[in-house]
Design a protein around this motif. Structure first.
Motif, short mmCIF file in Angstrom:
data_model
loop_
_atom_site.label_atom_id
_atom_site.label_comp_id
_atom_site.label_asym_id
_atom_site.label_seq_id
_atom_site.Cartn_x
_atom_site.Cartn_y
_atom_site.Cartn_z
N LEU A 181 30.05 -7.43 37.60
CA LEU A 181 28.94 -7.45 36.64
C LEU A 181 29.50 -7.47 35.23
CD1 LEU A 181 25.89 -7.22 36.02
CD2 LEU A 181 26.23 -4.73 35.89
N SER A 195 31.35 -13.31 38.32
CA SER A 195 30.47 -12.17 38.07
C SER A 195 29.10 -12.61 37.56
CB SER A 195 31.11 -11.25 37.02
OG SER A 195 31.31 -11.94 35.80
N THR A 196 28.12 -11.79 37.81
CA THR A 196 26.78 -11.95 37.24
C THR A 196 26.85 -11.54 35.77
OG1 THR A 196 25.86 -11.37 39.38
CG2 THR A 196 24.37 -11.18 37.48
N LEU A 223 19.13 -12.59 32.40
CA LEU A 223 20.19 -13.15 33.24
C LEU A 223 20.81 -14.33 32.51
CD1 LEU A 223 21.59 -13.23 36.04
CD2 LEU A 223 19.81 -14.85 36.73
N ARG A 283 24.01 -15.62 33.55
CA ARG A 283 24.65 -16.43 34.60
C ARG A 283 24.43 -15.75 35.93
NH1 ARG A 283 31.13 -17.24 34.58
NH2 ARG A 283 31.11 -15.05 35.20
N PRO A 284 23.80 -16.42 36.90
CA PRO A 284 23.68 -15.80 38.22
C PRO A 284 25.07 -15.68 38.84
CG PRO A 284 22.88 -18.08 38.30
CD PRO A 284 23.27 -17.79 36.87
N GLY A 285 25.30 -14.63 39.60
CA GLY A 285 26.63 -14.41 40.18
C GLY A 285 26.54 -13.64 41.46
N THR A 297 23.19 -9.80 42.93
CA THR A 297 21.87 -10.42 42.75
C THR A 297 20.98 -9.53 41.87
OG1 THR A 297 20.92 -9.41 44.72
CG2 THR A 297 22.02 -11.54 45.01
N ARG A 321 14.52 -13.54 34.13
CA ARG A 321 15.25 -14.78 34.44
C ARG A 321 14.90 -15.80 33.40
NH1 ARG A 321 15.64 -14.81 40.58
NH2 ARG A 321 14.95 -12.70 41.04
N ALA A 366 23.09 -18.10 43.18
CA ALA A 366 24.34 -18.36 42.44
C ALA A 366 25.09 -19.54 43.04
CB ALA A 366 25.22 -17.11 42.44
#
Ligand code: TXA
Ligand code: MG
Length: 310
Positions: free
Chosen positions: A92, A176-177, A188, A190-192, A195, A209, A297
Motif C-alpha cells: 500500500l 502496490s495500490t 484510488l 492506482r489499483p493494485g 483491493t 474511485r 488491477a
C-alpha cells in the motif's frame, strides 16, 4: 559490472554501500523488483530517470522502514495513520502532503507538493532499508512503459550493468495500490494488489474511485506495461499466428494465468507470462479476466498493455 547477487547479509551490505555512494541497485519487493537509489541524493535520483528513460514529470515512491521514518517525509493525518497501522509493511502506497524541507531530492516528487510513501514487506527490501538507514526511491525496475519485473532475471535482461539482489519470484507480482490522501477524501490513484473492498472492510476508510479514465497518478499513462508484440483483449480463442494467454482453463491457451481461475495466482504470473509470450514474437491474445477483487488491477495493467503506443 553486471551481476545477480545472492540475498545474503554480505551482499545486502554491499548494496547499502552502493546506495551510499550514489549508485543504483535492484531489490526484490513483495510486489515487483524495484530500482533503488538514495532518495536524498539528487544525482542518484536523476540517474534513475535516465536509466529507465522515465519522463521527469513522473514522481517516484519513497520506500521507508516504518511510520516514524515516513513522518519525516510526509504529513500523516488520522486516516493515513489508520491505513499504515492496518497494512504496513505491505503493498500500500500513500500519497500525502510533503513535509516542508523533507530530506529528499526535489526530483523524487517531480516538483509536486505531495510525496508517495510505502513500506515494503519483502525481507530483503527491509534488510536493505535497515542497513542503509535512510529512505530509498524504487520505481519498478523496467524501462519506462515496459513490463514490470517479477524475477531477478527480468531485471538483468533490461539493465545488464546494475546489480540485482536475487530474492526469488515476487510473491504478489502486481504493484502496490496507491491512495491519494492529500485531501479529506481518499482516492484510488492506482489499483493494485490490495483491493479497495479489503481496505474499507479492515479500516472503515472509504475510498473514492476515479470516474472514467482520468489519469490520476502522473505515471498512469494509457500505454504502459507494454510487450513488444501487439495485444488483443477479451479473446476466447487464438486467431491464426497468435499466442494465447488464458485464465481459468481457456481451451488452447499457450500459457494459463491460473488454470483454476484463482485471481491471486493470476496476478503473481501476469508479468512473467507476458514476458514469456513476448519472447515468442507473435501477437498476444488474452482471455477475459473477471472485473472484481484483484481482477480490477489485473485488467488495469492489461488495458494499458493493449493501448495504442503512439
Ligand atoms: O509496488 C510498487 O509500488 C513498486 C515497488 C518497486 O515498490 N513500485 C512502483 O513504482 O510501482 P513506479 O515508479 O513504477 O510507480 C509509481 C507510481 C507512478 O505511477 C507515479 O506517477 C505515482 O506512483 N506517484 C508517485 N508519486 C506521486 C505523487 N506525489 N502523486 C501522485 N502519484 C504519484
Ligand atoms: Mg512502474
Amino acid at each position: 559490472m553486471s551481476a545477480i547477487w545472492p540475498d545474503d547479509s554480505e551482499h545486502i551490505e554491499k548494496a547499502a554501500t552502493r546506495l551510499r555512494q550514489g549508485g543504483l541497485v535492484a531489490v526484490p519487493t513483495e510486489t515487483v523488483y524495484g530500482l533503488a537509489a538514495d532518495a536524498a541524493n539528487g544525482q542518484a535520483v536523476a540517474s534513475i530517470y535516465d536509466t529507465k528513460g522515465r519522463p521527469s514529470f513522473n514522481p517516484l515512491i519513497a520506500h521507508v522502514r516504518d511510520k516514524t521514518e515516513a513522518a519525516r517525509l510526509g504529513v500523516l493525518y488520522e486516516q493515513a495513520e489508520r491505513l499504515i497501522e492496518a497494512f504496513w509493511p505491505g503493498p500500500l502506497t500513500l500519497v500525502v502532503p510533503k513535509v516542508p524541507n523533507a530530506p529528499v531530492s526535489e526530483l523524487v516528487t517531480a516538483g509536486l507538493e505531495t510525496i508517495a510513501l510505502r513500506s515494503p514487506a519483502h525481507p530483503v527490501a527491509r534488510q536493505l532499508l535497515a542497513q542503509f538507514g535512510h529512505p530509498f526511491v524504487a520505481p519498478s525496475a523496467n524501462r519506462s512503459g515496459r513490463i514490470s519485473p517479477t524475477h531477478a532475471a527480468h531485471v538483468r535482461a533490461e539493465f545488464d550493468d546494475i546489480p540485482v539482489l536475487d530474492g526469488g519470484a515476487c510473491q504478489l507480482g502486481l504493484e502496490s495500490t496507491i491512495l491519494g490522501l492529500s485531501t479529506d477524501q481518499p482516492t484510488l490513484l492506482r489499483p493494485g494488489t490490495l483491493t479497495i473492498d479489503e481496505i474499507t472492510k479492515t479500516t472503515g476508510v472509504e475510498i473514492t474511485r476515479p470516474s472514467g479514465s482520468a489519469i490520476q497518478a502522473p505515471g498512469m499513462m494509457s500505454s504502459h506495461y507494454a510487450p513488444h508484440a501487439a495485444v488483443r483483449l477479451q479473446a476466447d480463442h487464438a486467431r491464426p499466428g497468435e499466442v494465447l494467454l488464458g485464465f481459468g482453463g481457456t481451451d488452447g491457451a499457450t500459457l494459463d494465468l491460473s488454470p483454476e481461475g484463482d485471481l491471486k495466482e493470476a496476478a503473481a504470473h501476469l508479468f512473467d507470462y507476458l514476458r514469456q509470450l513476448d519472447a515468442m514474437n507473435a501477437p498476444i491474445a488474452i482471455a477475459p479476466i473477471p472485473e472484481h477483487g484483484l481482477g480490477v488491477a489485473i485488467n488495469d495493467r492489461l488495458r494499458r498493455a493493449a493501448a495504442p503506443r503512439d
